[in-house]
Enzyme design. Structure first.
Site, PDB file in Angstrom:
ATOM      1  N   HIS A 190      -7.381  -4.699   9.900  1.00  0.00           N
ATOM      2  CA  HIS A 190      -6.985  -4.660   8.516  1.00  0.00           C
ATOM      3  C   HIS A 190      -5.617  -5.228   8.210  1.00  0.00           C
ATOM      4  O   HIS A 190      -4.535  -5.327   8.979  1.00  0.00           O
ATOM      5  CB  HIS A 190      -7.023  -2.975   8.521  1.00  0.00           C
ATOM      6  N   ASP A 194       0.831  -1.099  -0.013  1.00  0.00           N
ATOM      7  CA  ASP A 194       0.068  -0.042   0.023  1.00  0.00           C
ATOM      8  C   ASP A 194       0.806   1.314  -0.011  1.00  0.00           C
ATOM      9  O   ASP A 194       2.133   1.264   0.104  1.00  0.00           O
ATOM     10  CB  ASP A 194      -1.036  -0.021   1.162  1.00  0.00           C
ATOM     11  N   ASP A 229      -7.769  -3.212  14.464  1.00  0.00           N
ATOM     12  CA  ASP A 229      -9.079  -3.473  14.025  1.00  0.00           C
ATOM     13  C   ASP A 229      -8.979  -4.605  12.775  1.00  0.00           C
ATOM     14  O   ASP A 229     -10.040  -5.041  12.322  1.00  0.00           O
ATOM     15  CB  ASP A 229      -9.632  -2.305  13.152  1.00  0.00           C
ATOM     16  N   GLU A 262      -9.834  -1.978   5.214  1.00  0.00           N
ATOM     17  CA  GLU A 262     -10.198  -1.565   6.551  1.00  0.00           C
ATOM     18  C   GLU A 262     -11.708  -2.635   6.976  1.00  0.00           C
ATOM     19  O   GLU A 262     -12.070  -3.056   5.889  1.00  0.00           O
ATOM     20  CB  GLU A 262     -10.597  -0.181   6.773  1.00  0.00           C
TER      21      GLU A 262
END
Length: 246
Positions: free
Chosen positions: A141, A70, A139, A146
């Site tokens: 990801h 990313d 979380d 996400e």
């Protein structure tokens, strides 16, 4: 979990060494292999170990190709917080990998769809990712995928959650400077890798490690999809492993 291999280490440095062993095996088996790479603090011990091993003559990166997960939207490659710059400073500048053999999504792309499609095409032309390195967010990801109501397929633009921006704020002078969007390999791209190596360290990741590998598979915890991958090696320190079933 039929396919999960778990390796536990005492500390993050040991995690880095165990992860380096996985990449060393892959590079020896296929000198022109394609490795998927990740940014963040968790992979740093691995990158230091890979640099040391090449300097010691145990590894040769001259034919290896790499694709990063990313990049922040809006950051130039030379921006201090861009993931391209991170990779140069923490790995690429210290090993024999050729610049043209390292790809990172273009944070300044004008035609986002075209850039994402070209990124997928490059990975495909290289024959796909042989070993994909992953970390995990609090979380769940992976990359910048996400929590959502669906699993993303291909490289795409994502809006960053408040939790992710807050977690990354420490690298910027203020929350206002943290980009609100990023480009990331999709879950489908990640799952297409032949082998996945996930590194998780720290007690603050113990709960999400448990949810990802021992909870239900759901796009609300993106990493949980890895339960369906045929070849995952999870390398974690004792602190991160504390909630795992014995």
């Amino acid at each position: 979990m039929i396919h999960l291999k778990v390796m536990k280490a005492k500390n993050p440095e040991e995690v880095g060494k165990l992860a380096a062993d996985q990449f060393e095996l892959a590079i020896h088996a296929k000198p022109a292999c394609v490795i998927g790479l990740a940014t963040g603090s968790t992979p740093l011990p691995l990158y230091r170990e890979l640099i040391a091993r090449e300097k010691a003559g145990k590894l040769d990166f001259s034919r290896v190709r790499s694709a990063n997960l990313d990049e922040y939207k809006g950051l130039a490659p030379d921006h201090p917080q861009s993931y391209r710059r991170f990779m140069q400073e923490n790995l690429f500048d210290h090993i024999s990998i050729k610049p043209e053999n390292t790809i990172v999504p273009d944070g300044l792309a004008e035609d986002v769809d075209a850039m994402c499609a070209a990124y997928e095409k490059k990975i495909e032309d290289w024959g796909g990712v042989d070993v994909q390195l992953l970390g995990i967010g609090h979380d769940g990801h992976i990359g910048f995928n996400e929590p959502s109501n669906h699993f993303t397929q291909m490289t795409n633009e994502v809006k960053l959650t408040a939790m992710t921006r807050e977690a990354n704020k420490r690298f910027f002078s203020s929350i206002d400077e943290v980009p609100t969007a990023a480009y990331t390999m999709g879950i489908g791209t990640v799952m297409a890798a032949k082998k996945i190596v996930m590194v998780i360290t720290g007690e603050d990741k113990a709960e999400i490690l448990y949810k990802a590998f021992f909870g239900p598979v759901t796009p609300k915890v993106p990493a949980s999809i890895l339960q369906f991958h045929p070849d995952v090696t999870l390398i974690c320190d004792e602190a991160a492993a504390k909630l795992m079933p014995q």
